[in-house]
Write an enzyme that holds these catalytic residues in place. Structure first.
Site, PDB file in Angstrom:
ATOM      1  N   THR A 172       0.869  -1.179   0.000  1.00  0.00           N
ATOM      2  CA  THR A 172       0.000   0.000   0.000  1.00  0.00           C
ATOM      3  C   THR A 172       0.905   1.228   0.000  1.00  0.00           C
ATOM      4  OG1 THR A 172      -0.014   0.088   2.389  1.00  0.00           O
ATOM      5  CG2 THR A 172      -1.779  -1.158   1.366  1.00  0.00           C
ATOM      6  N   GLU A 321      -5.605  -3.335  -1.556  1.00  0.00           N
ATOM      7  CA  GLU A 321      -6.098  -4.574  -0.939  1.00  0.00           C
ATOM      8  C   GLU A 321      -7.205  -5.235  -1.744  1.00  0.00           C
ATOM      9  OE1 GLU A 321      -5.518  -1.721   0.497  1.00  0.00           O
ATOM     10  OE2 GLU A 321      -4.837  -1.905   2.572  1.00  0.00           O
ATOM     11  N   LYS A 431     -14.204  15.441  13.052  1.00  0.00           N
ATOM     12  CA  LYS A 431     -15.151  15.174  14.145  1.00  0.00           C
ATOM     13  C   LYS A 431     -15.377  16.466  14.898  1.00  0.00           C
ATOM     14  CE  LYS A 431     -13.201  10.628  14.053  1.00  0.00           C
ATOM     15  NZ  LYS A 431     -11.865  10.722  13.444  1.00  0.00           N
ATOM     16  N   TRP A 436     -19.910  14.196  12.443  1.00  0.00           N
ATOM     17  CA  TRP A 436     -18.879  14.041  11.425  1.00  0.00           C
ATOM     18  C   TRP A 436     -19.104  15.017  10.268  1.00  0.00           C
ATOM     19  CZ3 TRP A 436     -18.336   7.993  10.681  1.00  0.00           C
ATOM     20  CH2 TRP A 436     -17.664   7.473  11.806  1.00  0.00           C
TER      21      TRP A 436
END
Ligand code: ADP
Length: 531
Positions: A172, A321, A431, A436
């Site tokens: 990654t 992934e 946050k 959110w």
């Protein structure tokens, strides 16, 4: 009662044989460093891929050994994509934009024994190769040709691998945390290739008649599967070499009659700006689709390409992934007849999953959330080309749930019709006062302002609200806008508490090795400064 079908192994030599047998005359074109074009056929490419497999055996490498590449997008890299796994070895693509320390870590962790490297990248290799276990350095413009000419490609025998053996690996790119290795199997690679072909995004699917130019680097997540997809279908491939600037790409699209191309949004923002400035300079009439993914494609960009130039942006979502393609833009059912504005709304979401891929999202307490287009939670995914673990990294086992799903780290809502809408990466979501705020939505809205070239929104600490959004803005050349103007521009579309107090005007947004906004660096730059 059991079925009675063959236990046929899904391995990459099948693609090699198919491509040689049926599409041998079709072309693979590469733009060389001096900007001239190298051309040859799939037959040539497959012969050389077989020669590479034989040559690596002759070097003493054994089944399962990792062979790295440190290369741009070109025909020899394509040969490595096929030749290394078809020899029973594991193709490990190294990201040439990483720091030498990261490359030393990754090559050592993977246990690479050999590397194929572009001449122009040998200075980079020299900075870390001594810290690895690499025994064989094969330079593309030099030793590589000698290696191939010294063997008989017909000496290649299908190693008759088990489909679950490793074919390739990719780390990654480390936008969040240490790089982690994903180990693709022959089976997952074959099924991903079929899945991408079957996904048929927006009905614009790819066939032998297409000419594909992957702008996405071959060191980034299997070049989104295009080398294998094109080989399976016999589609013409056009590799851009190191020439990734908008002007060179547009030139290659026109000359090579490219029909399909793919890359991250920053590339397409640059291309859109250029064709807006000179709309009649390039003939792009053959280009039927541009797959845009890796980060969110702004709606204003999708609309800009379509309305001003008749060009289709196809949005896709995925991760290293997930091989990486997991979902693509689709216009399902009556959306095919919907007005353009509604269609753009859907294309700007992250699409619907490819066949065989399943999705769900859960809140922090683990409750499965409804697909109401509003409830935000972490996206989880499962399917035959989704990683089941990281290579030799047991401490990351908690990224998989006990019932077999991979936790993506992306915060999403799922639309009633199945569309994914990425709100943020869990590490980037803001946050504020227990609620959110989606940085991605604010960025998309800001990038629709005519004076804004790029916008990245990050969380900065706030004593009262915990965190508040800060917008880093790159203005278009010659354009002006103030913080108050931009705030007023956002106001009609967002709740008041979503609006950033702070706007910082910067010369450029720092980018990661694959061209995404590097928010960690922005946070470092601005976190300490009081609002
Ligand atoms: P890295 O994790 O280093 O960024 P990846 O290429 O694996 O490297 O990144 C995958 C992530 O990129 C996804 O988890 C998601 O956050 C983001 N991403 C990919 N495609 C899109 C998209 N179309 N819209 C928004 N985010 C995307």
């Amino acid at each position: 009662m059991q079925g009675q079908m063959m236990d046929y192994q899904l391995t990459l030599p099948t693609l090699l044989r198919r491509s040689e047998t049926y599409f041998g005359a079709n072309e693979i074109v590469t733009r060389l460093p001096d900007k001239s074009f190298h051309r040859y056929t799939y037959a040539d490419s497959c012969r050389r891929a077989r020669a590479l497999a034989v040559a690596l055996q002759a070097l003493g490498l054994e089944r399962g050994d990792r062979v790295a590449t440190l290369c741009w997008n070109h025909y020899q890299h394509h040969e490595a994509y096929l030749g290394i796994p078809c020899g029973g070895f594991v193709l490990h693509t190294l990201n040439l934009r990483l720091h030498p320390n990261d490359l030393a870590y990754i090559a050592t962790h993977a246990g690479d024994r050999a590397v194929i490297v572009d001449q122009s990248l040998t200075p980079l290799l020299d900075l870390f190769v001594d810290r690895t276990k690499i025994e064989h350095v094969i330079v593309v413009e030099d030793g590589y040709e000698q290696l191939l000419s010294g063997v008989d490609p017909d000496a290649w025998r299908d190693p008759e691998l088990d489909e679950n053996e490793a074919a390739a690996m990719c780390y990654t790119s480390g936008t969040t945390g240490m790089p982690k290795g994903v180990l693709y199997s022959h089976r997952s690679t074959m099924l991903h290739t079929l899945g991408v072909a079957a996904g048929n995004p927006m009905g614009l699917g790819i066939s032998e008649r297409d000419a594909i130019l992957p702008v996405v680097p071959m060191f980034h997540a299997n070049a989104w599967g295009y080398p294998y997809l094109a080989t399976m279908l016999g589609a013409k491939l056009v590799y851009p070499g190191p020439h990734l600037d908008p002007e060179s790409l547009l030139d290659a699209f026109e000359r090579e009659r490219v029909t399909w191309t793919a890359g991250v949004p920053t590339i397409w923002m640059g291309i859109l700006a250029l064709i807006d400035a000179e709309p009649d300079r390039w003939d792009l009439s053959r280009l039927k689709g541009m797959l845009v993914g890796g980060s969110a494609a702004p709606r204003s960009m999708i609309a800009g390409f379509k309305q001003r130039h008749g060009l289709n942006v196809v949005h896709g979502w995925g991760m290293t992934e997930t091989s990486p393609v997991a979902s693509t833009a689709q216009l399902i059912g009556d959306l095919q007849e919907a007005d353009e504005d509604t269609q753009f709304d859907y294309i700007a979401m992250q699409g619907v999953p490819l066949p065989l891929v399943e999705l769900r999202h859960r809140d922090v307490d683990g409750n499965i959330l409804p697909w109401d287009g509003e409830s935000m939670g972490e996206l989880e995914i499962r399917g035959p080309w989704v990683a089941g673990g990281y290579y030799d990294t047991p401490e990351q086992a908690d990224r998989w749930t006990s019932d077999g799903w991979f936790k993506t780290g992306d915060v999403v809502s799922l639309h009633p019709r199945g569309y994914i809408q990425i709100k943020d990466r869990s590490k980037d979501v803001i946050k504020s006062g227990g609620e959110w705020i989606s940085s991605v939505e604010l960025e998309n809205a800001l990038m629709a302002h005519p004076a804004v070239a790029e916008a990245a929104v990050i969380a900065v600490p706030d004593p009262k609200w915990d965190e508040r959004p800060l917008a880093a803005i790159v203005l278009r050349e010659g354009a002006t806008a103030t913080a108050d103007e931009l705030r007023a521009f956002l106001a009609p579309d967002f709740a008041k508490w979503w609006l950033p107090e702070r706007f910082e005007f910067v010369a450029e947004i720092p980018k990661t090795s694959v061209g995404k906004f590097k928010k960690t660096e922005l946070r470092e730059m601005f976190s300490g400064i009081p609002a």
